[in-house]
Scaffold this motif. Structure first.
Motif, mmCIF file in Angstrom:
data_model
loop_
_atom_site.group_PDB
_atom_site.id
_atom_site.type_symbol
_atom_site.label_atom_id
_atom_site.label_comp_id
_atom_site.label_asym_id
_atom_site.label_seq_id
_atom_site.Cartn_x
_atom_site.Cartn_y
_atom_site.Cartn_z
ATOM 1 N N ASP A 104 0.871 -1.160 0.000
ATOM 2 C CA ASP A 104 0.000 0.000 0.000
ATOM 3 C C ASP A 104 0.916 1.220 0.000
ATOM 4 O O ASP A 104 1.472 1.594 1.034
ATOM 5 N N TRP A 105 1.118 1.813 -1.183
ATOM 6 C CA TRP A 105 2.104 2.873 -1.316
ATOM 7 C C TRP A 105 1.748 4.107 -0.496
ATOM 8 O O TRP A 105 2.631 4.839 -0.057
ATOM 9 N N GLY A 106 0.482 4.352 -0.251
ATOM 10 C CA GLY A 106 0.092 5.487 0.597
ATOM 11 C C GLY A 106 0.614 5.312 2.014
ATOM 12 O O GLY A 106 1.136 6.246 2.627
ATOM 13 N N SER A 107 0.491 4.100 2.536
ATOM 14 C CA SER A 107 0.999 3.804 3.874
ATOM 15 C C SER A 107 2.525 3.886 3.902
ATOM 16 O O SER A 107 3.108 4.388 4.877
ATOM 17 N N VAL A 108 3.159 3.403 2.858
ATOM 18 C CA VAL A 108 4.629 3.464 2.785
ATOM 19 C C VAL A 108 5.099 4.919 2.784
ATOM 20 O O VAL A 108 6.046 5.272 3.485
ATOM 21 N N GLU A 109 4.423 5.789 2.011
ATOM 22 C CA GLU A 109 4.797 7.201 1.968
ATOM 23 C C GLU A 109 4.622 7.859 3.331
ATOM 24 O O GLU A 109 5.461 8.666 3.753
ATOM 25 N N THR A 110 3.557 7.515 4.047
ATOM 26 C CA THR A 110 3.330 8.064 5.378
ATOM 27 C C THR A 110 4.442 7.639 6.336
ATOM 28 O O THR A 110 4.989 8.462 7.087
ATOM 29 N N GLN A 111 4.787 6.359 6.309
ATOM 30 C CA GLN A 111 5.846 5.852 7.187
ATOM 31 C C GLN A 111 7.195 6.488 6.867
ATOM 32 O O GLN A 111 7.962 6.831 7.777
ATOM 33 N N VAL A 112 7.500 6.648 5.591
ATOM 34 C CA VAL A 112 8.767 7.270 5.195
ATOM 35 C C VAL A 112 8.804 8.731 5.634
ATOM 36 O O VAL A 112 9.830 9.227 6.113
ATOM 37 N N GLY A 113 7.692 9.432 5.507
ATOM 38 C CA GLY A 113 7.622 10.825 5.945
ATOM 39 C C GLY A 113 7.837 10.956 7.446
ATOM 40 O O GLY A 113 8.558 11.845 7.908
ATOM 41 N N GLN A 114 7.222 10.050 8.224
ATOM 42 C CA GLN A 114 7.409 10.075 9.674
ATOM 43 C C GLN A 114 8.851 9.741 10.045
ATOM 44 O O GLN A 114 9.423 10.345 10.953
ATOM 45 N N ALA A 115 9.442 8.787 9.352
ATOM 46 C CA ALA A 115 10.835 8.419 9.626
ATOM 47 C C ALA A 115 11.772 9.584 9.288
ATOM 48 O O ALA A 115 12.722 9.859 10.033
ATOM 49 N N ALA A 116 11.504 10.270 8.187
ATOM 50 C CA ALA A 116 12.339 11.408 7.802
ATOM 51 C C ALA A 116 12.235 12.526 8.834
ATOM 52 O O ALA A 116 13.249 13.153 9.187
ATOM 53 N N ALA A 117 11.033 12.778 9.344
ATOM 54 C CA ALA A 117 10.865 13.814 10.369
ATOM 55 C C ALA A 117 11.600 13.426 11.653
ATOM 56 O O ALA A 117 12.229 14.266 12.298
ATOM 57 N N SER A 118 11.544 12.154 12.011
ATOM 58 C CA SER A 118 12.241 11.676 13.207
ATOM 59 C C SER A 118 13.757 11.802 13.046
ATOM 60 O O SER A 118 14.462 12.222 13.971
ATOM 61 N N ILE A 119 14.255 11.448 11.883
ATOM 62 C CA ILE A 119 15.692 11.570 11.612
ATOM 63 C C ILE A 119 16.115 13.033 11.651
ATOM 64 O O ILE A 119 17.180 13.370 12.181
ATOM 65 N N HIS A 120 15.275 13.921 11.126
ATOM 66 C CA HIS A 120 15.588 15.350 11.145
ATOM 67 C C HIS A 120 15.671 15.861 12.584
ATOM 68 O O HIS A 120 16.597 16.614 12.926
ATOM 69 N N GLN A 121 14.728 15.445 13.440
ATOM 70 C CA GLN A 121 14.767 15.849 14.848
ATOM 71 C C GLN A 121 16.029 15.321 15.533
ATOM 72 O O GLN A 121 16.672 16.032 16.303
ATOM 73 N N GLY A 122 16.369 14.072 15.256
ATOM 74 C CA GLY A 122 17.578 13.492 15.840
ATOM 75 C C GLY A 122 18.826 14.214 15.385
ATOM 76 O O GLY A 122 19.761 14.425 16.175
ATOM 77 N N ALA A 123 18.864 14.601 14.117
ATOM 78 C CA ALA A 123 20.024 15.321 13.592
ATOM 79 C C ALA A 123 20.151 16.694 14.243
ATOM 80 O O ALA A 123 21.263 17.154 14.536
ATOM 81 N N GLN A 124 19.031 17.357 14.491
ATOM 82 C CA GLN A 124 19.076 18.654 15.165
ATOM 83 C C GLN A 124 19.617 18.505 16.581
ATOM 84 O O GLN A 124 20.437 19.307 17.035
ATOM 85 N N GLY A 125 19.161 17.470 17.282
ATOM 86 C CA GLY A 125 19.661 17.225 18.637
ATOM 87 C C GLY A 125 21.135 16.890 18.636
ATOM 88 O O GLY A 125 21.888 17.354 19.501
ATOM 89 N N LEU A 126 21.575 16.084 17.668
ATOM 90 C CA LEU A 126 22.987 15.730 17.551
ATOM 91 C C LEU A 126 23.833 16.968 17.264
ATOM 92 O O LEU A 126 24.912 17.146 17.832
ATOM 93 N N ARG A 127 23.317 17.836 16.420
ATOM 94 C CA ARG A 127 24.047 19.059 16.090
ATOM 95 C C ARG A 127 24.227 19.937 17.326
ATOM 96 O O ARG A 127 25.310 20.469 17.570
ATOM 97 N N GLN A 128 23.172 20.059 18.135
ATOM 98 C CA GLN A 128 23.273 20.864 19.353
ATOM 99 C C GLN A 128 24.248 20.234 20.349
ATOM 100 O O GLN A 128 25.036 20.927 20.986
ATOM 101 N N THR A 129 24.200 18.912 20.463
ATOM 102 C CA THR A 129 25.107 18.217 21.376
ATOM 103 C C THR A 129 26.553 18.394 20.940
ATOM 104 O O THR A 129 27.428 18.707 21.753
ATOM 105 N N LEU A 130 26.805 18.185 19.649
ATOM 106 C CA LEU A 130 28.174 18.312 19.149
ATOM 107 C C LEU A 130 28.691 19.740 19.252
ATOM 108 O O LEU A 130 29.870 19.953 19.535
#
Length: 151
Positions: A104-130
């Motif tokens: 179900d490509w709609g579900s796959v797109e939703t999951q990928v979008g959520q994963a990308a947002a989570s990775i972006h948040q993690g990268a921001q936190g890593l940047r602040q820590t570093l």
């Protein structure tokens, strides 16, 4: 009559290496700037310990070395991640075309979008820590730039 090739001859192929040797074969410690800054940082640490100077030079050098290693490791990670993502994409495409899976490509797109947002948040936190651990942001940024460019 031709002589057989020795292992040390120029035309001989290199011996196969394992995963770890391949991963660290062209490490940051082979770069001239990394070695020069390492020597300068050690000298600055010695000068600081013997009370000849402040620790600022050592902080600057340490920030550059840390940034250089981060850039080098990120480049290695990106190469590996691209290889894995391409393999997964090829496998999913093959399985979808043969009818073994139904997506179900709609579900796959939703999951990928959520994963990308989570990775972006993690990268921001890593940047602040570093940025908190690298006292000299300019030297760290230069190190990341040159470390990422290291081939």
């Amino acid at each position: 009559m031709k002589e057989p090739l020795d292992d040390d001859a120029e035309g001989a192929s290199p011996a196969p290496r394992g995963f770890f040797e391949t991963l660290v074969a062209d490490g940051p410690w082979t770069a001239k700037s990394f070695v020069a800054v390492s020597v300068a940082t050690v000298a600055a640490l010695v000068a600081w310990v013997t009370s000849f100077s402040s620790p600022d030079a050592a902080r600057f050098g340490g920030s550059y070395l840390g940034g250089y290693f981060i850039g080098w490791a990120f480049r290695r990670f990106l190469r590996f991640a691209a290889l894995v993502a391409g393999g997964i994409l090829a496998a999913v495409t093959l399985l979808k075309n043969t009818g073994w899976i139904d997506l179900d490509w709609g579900s796959v797109e939703t999951q990928v979008g959520q994963a990308a947002a989570s990775i972006h948040q993690g990268a921001q936190g890593l940047r602040q820590t570093l940025s908190g651990y690298l006292p000299s942001a300019g030297a760290g940024a230069a190190g990341v730039f040159f470390g990422f460019r290291k081939k």
